[in-house]
Motif scaffolding. Sequence first.
Motif, PDB file in Angstrom:
ATOM      1  N   ARG A   1      -6.513 -18.347  10.520  1.00  0.00           N
ATOM      2  CA  ARG A   1      -5.340 -17.935  11.301  1.00  0.00           C
ATOM      3  C   ARG A   1      -4.580 -19.159  11.799  1.00  0.00           C
ATOM      4  O   ARG A   1      -3.346 -19.231  11.704  1.00  0.00           O
ATOM      5  CB  ARG A   1      -5.764 -17.068  12.485  1.00  0.00           C
ATOM      6  N   VAL A   2      -5.342 -20.112  12.330  1.00  0.00           N
ATOM      7  CA  VAL A   2      -4.713 -21.330  12.847  1.00  0.00           C
ATOM      8  C   VAL A   2      -3.985 -22.064  11.717  1.00  0.00           C
ATOM      9  O   VAL A   2      -2.842 -22.512  11.876  1.00  0.00           O
ATOM     10  CB  VAL A   2      -5.779 -22.257  13.506  1.00  0.00           C
TER      11      VAL A   2
ATOM     12  N   ASP B   1      -0.044 -22.861  11.472  1.00  0.00           N
ATOM     13  CA  ASP B   1       0.437 -24.233  11.257  1.00  0.00           C
ATOM     14  C   ASP B   1       1.347 -24.295  10.037  1.00  0.00           C
ATOM     15  O   ASP B   1       2.408 -24.930  10.066  1.00  0.00           O
ATOM     16  CB  ASP B   1      -0.738 -25.204  11.067  1.00  0.00           C
ATOM     17  N   ARG B   2       0.935 -23.632   8.960  1.00  0.00           N
ATOM     18  CA  ARG B   2       1.765 -23.621   7.749  1.00  0.00           C
ATOM     19  C   ARG B   2       3.126 -23.003   8.036  1.00  0.00           C
ATOM     20  O   ARG B   2       4.169 -23.520   7.621  1.00  0.00           O
ATOM     21  CB  ARG B   2       1.063 -22.821   6.643  1.00  0.00           C
ATOM     22  N   ASP B   3       3.095 -21.854   8.739  1.00  0.00           N
ATOM     23  CA  ASP B   3       4.353 -21.186   9.075  1.00  0.00           C
ATOM     24  C   ASP B   3       5.242 -22.107   9.903  1.00  0.00           C
ATOM     25  O   ASP B   3       6.451 -22.217   9.654  1.00  0.00           O
ATOM     26  CB  ASP B   3       4.092 -19.880   9.838  1.00  0.00           C
ATOM     27  N   ARG B   4       4.622 -22.766  10.888  1.00  0.00           N
ATOM     28  CA  ARG B   4       5.376 -23.690  11.743  1.00  0.00           C
ATOM     29  C   ARG B   4       5.979 -24.817  10.907  1.00  0.00           C
ATOM     30  O   ARG B   4       7.157 -25.158  11.041  1.00  0.00           O
ATOM     31  CB  ARG B   4       4.439 -24.288  12.811  1.00  0.00           C
ATOM     32  N   ASP B   5       5.167 -25.377  10.009  1.00  0.00           N
ATOM     33  CA  ASP B   5       5.642 -26.453   9.145  1.00  0.00           C
ATOM     34  C   ASP B   5       6.784 -25.974   8.250  1.00  0.00           C
ATOM     35  O   ASP B   5       7.784 -26.683   8.056  1.00  0.00           O
ATOM     36  CB  ASP B   5       4.502 -27.000   8.281  1.00  0.00           C
ATOM     37  N   ARG B   6       6.630 -24.773   7.701  1.00  0.00           N
ATOM     38  CA  ARG B   6       7.697 -24.228   6.851  1.00  0.00           C
ATOM     39  C   ARG B   6       8.992 -24.081   7.637  1.00  0.00           C
ATOM     40  O   ARG B   6      10.076 -24.421   7.154  1.00  0.00           O
ATOM     41  CB  ARG B   6       7.281 -22.861   6.292  1.00  0.00           C
ATOM     42  N   ASP B   7       8.865 -23.553   8.863  1.00  0.00           N
ATOM     43  CA  ASP B   7      10.056 -23.384   9.694  1.00  0.00           C
ATOM     44  C   ASP B   7      10.710 -24.737   9.964  1.00  0.00           C
ATOM     45  O   ASP B   7      11.937 -24.877   9.875  1.00  0.00           O
ATOM     46  CB  ASP B   7       9.696 -22.690  11.023  1.00  0.00           C
TER      47      ASP B   7
END
Length: 174
Positions: free
Chosen positions: A66-67, A71-77
């Motif tokens: 989940r973490v 993190d991936r989602d945050r990086d993508r954004d």
Amino acid sequence: HRDKKRDKEKVKEKEKAKVKEKDQDKEKERSWDKEKEREQDKERHRDKDKEKDQEREKERHKDQERVRDKDRDRDRDKDREKNKEKEKDREEVDQNKEKDDVTKEGEKDREKIKDKEGDKDRREKGDKEKEKDEKKEKEQEREKERDDKKKKEKRSRTPPRSYSSSRRSRSSSR
């Protein structure tokens, strides 16, 4: 008679010993059974603990996943925002280039016009300078002619020197 009594006592003692031995064997068996049961309990508990550990490990794994996903989602954004900003910057740069190109073309046109006007002015100035130069040349020629005339007149006034007199003057100057 005594022998029979002794034999009976021996037999009784033997039986007692056998009974004692049986009791001891039963006791041993009971304690062995209890020990076995304890071992089985321990084994069950170990298995339960292992299962719990595995469950905990699975939960930990899920939490880590989940973490990572967050993190991936945050990086993508962040990457998307950076790309948007870069695109905006590129558009601004392109617009600025277009503006610069337009202003440069305008400046070039102005320079061409100025050059044309400057060429006309230069031609006029050039013509004036040529006229001045021609006048100067004419004046210089006149002055040369005057100088030449003066020299001729001076020559004609003074008699030519003789060879010997010129030698004397040379030797005296030395």
